[in-house]
Design a protein around this motif. Sequence first.
Motif, short mmCIF file in Angstrom:
data_model
loop_
_atom_site.label_atom_id
_atom_site.label_comp_id
_atom_site.label_asym_id
_atom_site.label_seq_id
_atom_site.Cartn_x
_atom_site.Cartn_y
_atom_site.Cartn_z
N TYR A 109 -8.35 6.67 -4.59
CA TYR A 109 -9.37 7.64 -5.00
C TYR A 109 -8.93 9.02 -4.54
O TYR A 109 -8.31 9.16 -3.48
CB TYR A 109 -10.71 7.28 -4.36
CG TYR A 109 -11.33 6.06 -5.00
CD1 TYR A 109 -12.27 6.19 -6.02
CD2 TYR A 109 -10.94 4.79 -4.61
CE1 TYR A 109 -12.81 5.07 -6.61
CE2 TYR A 109 -11.48 3.65 -5.21
CZ TYR A 109 -12.42 3.80 -6.21
OH TYR A 109 -12.94 2.70 -6.81
N THR A 116 -5.58 10.01 8.25
CA THR A 116 -5.31 8.74 7.55
C THR A 116 -5.08 7.57 8.52
O THR A 116 -4.80 6.45 8.07
CB THR A 116 -4.08 8.87 6.62
OG1 THR A 116 -2.95 9.19 7.43
CG2 THR A 116 -4.29 9.91 5.55
N THR A 117 -5.23 7.80 9.84
CA THR A 117 -5.05 6.71 10.81
C THR A 117 -6.01 5.57 10.47
O THR A 117 -7.21 5.79 10.31
CB THR A 117 -5.37 7.19 12.25
OG1 THR A 117 -4.77 8.45 12.44
CG2 THR A 117 -4.86 6.21 13.28
N GLY A 118 -5.47 4.37 10.34
CA GLY A 118 -6.32 3.21 10.10
C GLY A 118 -6.63 2.96 8.63
O GLY A 118 -7.35 2.02 8.29
N ASP A 135 -5.33 -0.51 7.79
CA ASP A 135 -6.13 -1.56 8.45
C ASP A 135 -7.48 -1.73 7.74
O ASP A 135 -7.97 -2.85 7.56
CB ASP A 135 -6.34 -1.23 9.93
CG ASP A 135 -5.03 -1.24 10.70
OD1 ASP A 135 -4.11 -1.97 10.29
OD2 ASP A 135 -4.93 -0.51 11.71
N GLY A 168 -1.97 4.85 -3.92
CA GLY A 168 -2.69 3.62 -4.25
C GLY A 168 -2.09 2.38 -3.63
O GLY A 168 -1.48 2.45 -2.56
N THR A 197 0.87 -1.19 0.00
CA THR A 197 0.00 0.00 0.00
C THR A 197 0.91 1.25 0.00
O THR A 197 1.95 1.27 0.65
CB THR A 197 -0.99 0.02 1.18
OG1 THR A 197 -0.26 0.02 2.40
CG2 THR A 197 -1.93 -1.16 1.13
N TYR A 198 0.48 2.25 -0.75
CA TYR A 198 1.34 3.40 -1.03
C TYR A 198 0.57 4.70 -0.82
O TYR A 198 0.55 5.58 -1.67
CB TYR A 198 1.82 3.23 -2.49
CG TYR A 198 2.98 4.09 -2.92
CD1 TYR A 198 3.89 4.62 -2.02
CD2 TYR A 198 3.18 4.35 -4.28
CE1 TYR A 198 4.94 5.39 -2.44
CE2 TYR A 198 4.23 5.12 -4.72
CZ TYR A 198 5.11 5.65 -3.80
OH TYR A 198 6.16 6.42 -4.23
N VAL A 251 -10.35 7.75 5.33
CA VAL A 251 -9.41 8.88 5.52
C VAL A 251 -10.13 10.24 5.55
O VAL A 251 -9.52 11.24 5.91
CB VAL A 251 -8.28 8.90 4.44
CG1 VAL A 251 -7.46 7.63 4.48
CG2 VAL A 251 -8.81 9.20 3.05
N VAL A 301 -9.47 12.15 -2.80
CA VAL A 301 -10.38 12.70 -1.78
C VAL A 301 -9.62 13.72 -0.92
O VAL A 301 -8.39 13.76 -0.97
CB VAL A 301 -10.94 11.57 -0.86
CG1 VAL A 301 -11.80 10.61 -1.63
CG2 VAL A 301 -9.82 10.83 -0.14
N ALA A 308 -8.34 14.20 2.42
CA ALA A 308 -8.12 13.39 3.61
C ALA A 308 -8.03 14.28 4.85
O ALA A 308 -7.37 15.32 4.82
CB ALA A 308 -6.84 12.59 3.46
N SER A 368 -9.68 -0.10 -1.70
CA SER A 368 -9.22 1.26 -1.92
C SER A 368 -10.38 2.25 -1.72
O SER A 368 -10.21 3.32 -1.13
CB SER A 368 -8.65 1.34 -3.34
OG SER A 368 -8.38 2.64 -3.69
P1 ATP Z 1 -2.01 3.73 8.45
O1 ATP Z 1 -0.74 3.28 9.13
O2 ATP Z 1 -2.20 5.23 8.44
O3 ATP Z 1 -3.21 2.99 8.90
P2 ATP Z 1 -0.82 2.53 6.16
O4 ATP Z 1 0.47 3.29 6.06
O5 ATP Z 1 -0.76 1.15 6.68
O6 ATP Z 1 -1.91 3.37 6.92
P3 ATP Z 1 -1.43 3.47 3.51
O7 ATP Z 1 -0.51 2.90 2.49
O8 ATP Z 1 -1.16 4.85 3.97
O9 ATP Z 1 -1.51 2.46 4.72
O10 ATP Z 1 -2.94 3.45 2.98
C1 ATP Z 1 -3.63 2.26 2.66
C2 ATP Z 1 -4.56 2.53 1.50
O11 ATP Z 1 -5.51 3.53 1.89
C3 ATP Z 1 -3.89 3.06 0.25
O12 ATP Z 1 -3.42 2.00 -0.56
C4 ATP Z 1 -5.02 3.85 -0.41
O13 ATP Z 1 -5.86 2.98 -1.14
C5 ATP Z 1 -5.80 4.38 0.80
N1 ATP Z 1 -5.37 5.75 1.15
C6 ATP Z 1 -4.41 6.11 2.04
N2 ATP Z 1 -4.28 7.46 2.09
C7 ATP Z 1 -5.18 7.96 1.23
C8 ATP Z 1 -5.55 9.29 0.82
N3 ATP Z 1 -4.96 10.38 1.34
N4 ATP Z 1 -6.52 9.43 -0.11
C9 ATP Z 1 -7.17 8.36 -0.63
N5 ATP Z 1 -6.87 7.08 -0.28
C10 ATP Z 1 -5.89 6.87 0.62
#
Ligand code: ATP
Length: 308
Positions: free
Chosen positions: A241, A248-250, A253, A226, A221-222, A285, A243, A245, A278
């Motif tokens: 998508y 972004t916590t969770g 998960d 995406g 996950t990025y 978020v 949006v 945000a 996604s």
């Molecule tokens: P966290 O530790 O904050 O729970 P993470 O670092 O484990 O998250 P991320 O890679 O940041 O996970 O995000 C997981 C997925 O959530 C992404 O692949 C994407 O689909 C979605 N996502 C994360 N941030 C955004 C954003 N700002 N806008 C839209 N979608 C997002």
Amino acid sequence: MKKIVVIGSSNVDTTLHVKDFPKPGETINATDVTTAGGGKGANQAIAAAKSGAETYFINRVGEDSDGGYITHQLKSYGVDTTYVQTTIGAKTGHAYITLNEAGQNDIIIDHGANYELTVEDLKAASDLINNWDCIIAQFETPIDVTTSAFKMAKKAGKVTILNPAPAIDKIPADLLKYTDIIMPNETESAKITGIPIKDNSTLATNAEKLHLLGVKNVIITYGDKGAYISTPDVETLVPAYKVDATDTTGAGDTFIGYFASNLNADMSNFEEAAKIASRASSIAVQRLGAQPSIPTEQEVKQAMEDEE
Ligand code: ATP
């Protein structure tokens, strides 16, 4: 209905809201103090339950009011807590978060009863692991217990999903042998592979390195860019998508719970399951908090219908 077992951590998150972080030795006032349920395992179990899967959580809490609070939260979101056990004399896991006005945070975790989970606990839940569709685990509970759980699940022909978080340098080969899908975020992936992620090409190199560890299916996950999927059948970036945000916590998960819930038993619809995940994360978020921000199945369906 999909049947999911999550084995992992639960914490009570106490957040101290401050203007600025205190300097060493300094005393400051908090502007607010808030409490919520947390822990990667509990968040992922709640995401799976909210997405419509029949979900069990295997975990240990302490003999304190926090344990009761966590169990109550899980139940309120529809997670079955039959295998959430209490360790006498232990404290429930607790995350102490300091959040400044710029949105930066410091987190100190007291893992408490999360580290008390044992292989005996798994044996007590063996009927579940042998009969459920899919098992998800992270690194906030003992790794040897996760390895035993995955071994048991693979013997029964079930799907195993490893979220290697928090990041560690070296994942035991024994665990990777029983892992069908590895789902790190960019930081966790880079820590395992030693290759920082900057673009699609470094994502592909990271995925390749993860495959070399013996895992056939990779999702990195990025964040707002995406999720990169790499399986024997598909190699692509499922874009996030667009949006606004707010928290972004969770997000990760939510993605994992929704992905597992929507993946076919033969893992033939990776890309489709990632698109739904996604969509779910993009809703999460836009809301505050981890567990309360996870959308319901109906909300995600509605959002997908609206964009058609
Ligand atoms: P966290 O530790 O904050 O729970 P993470 O670092 O484990 O998250 P991320 O890679 O940041 O996970 O995000 C997981 C997925 O959530 C992404 O692949 C994407 O689909 C979605 N996502 C994360 N941030 C955004 C954003 N700002 N806008 C839209 N979608 C997002």
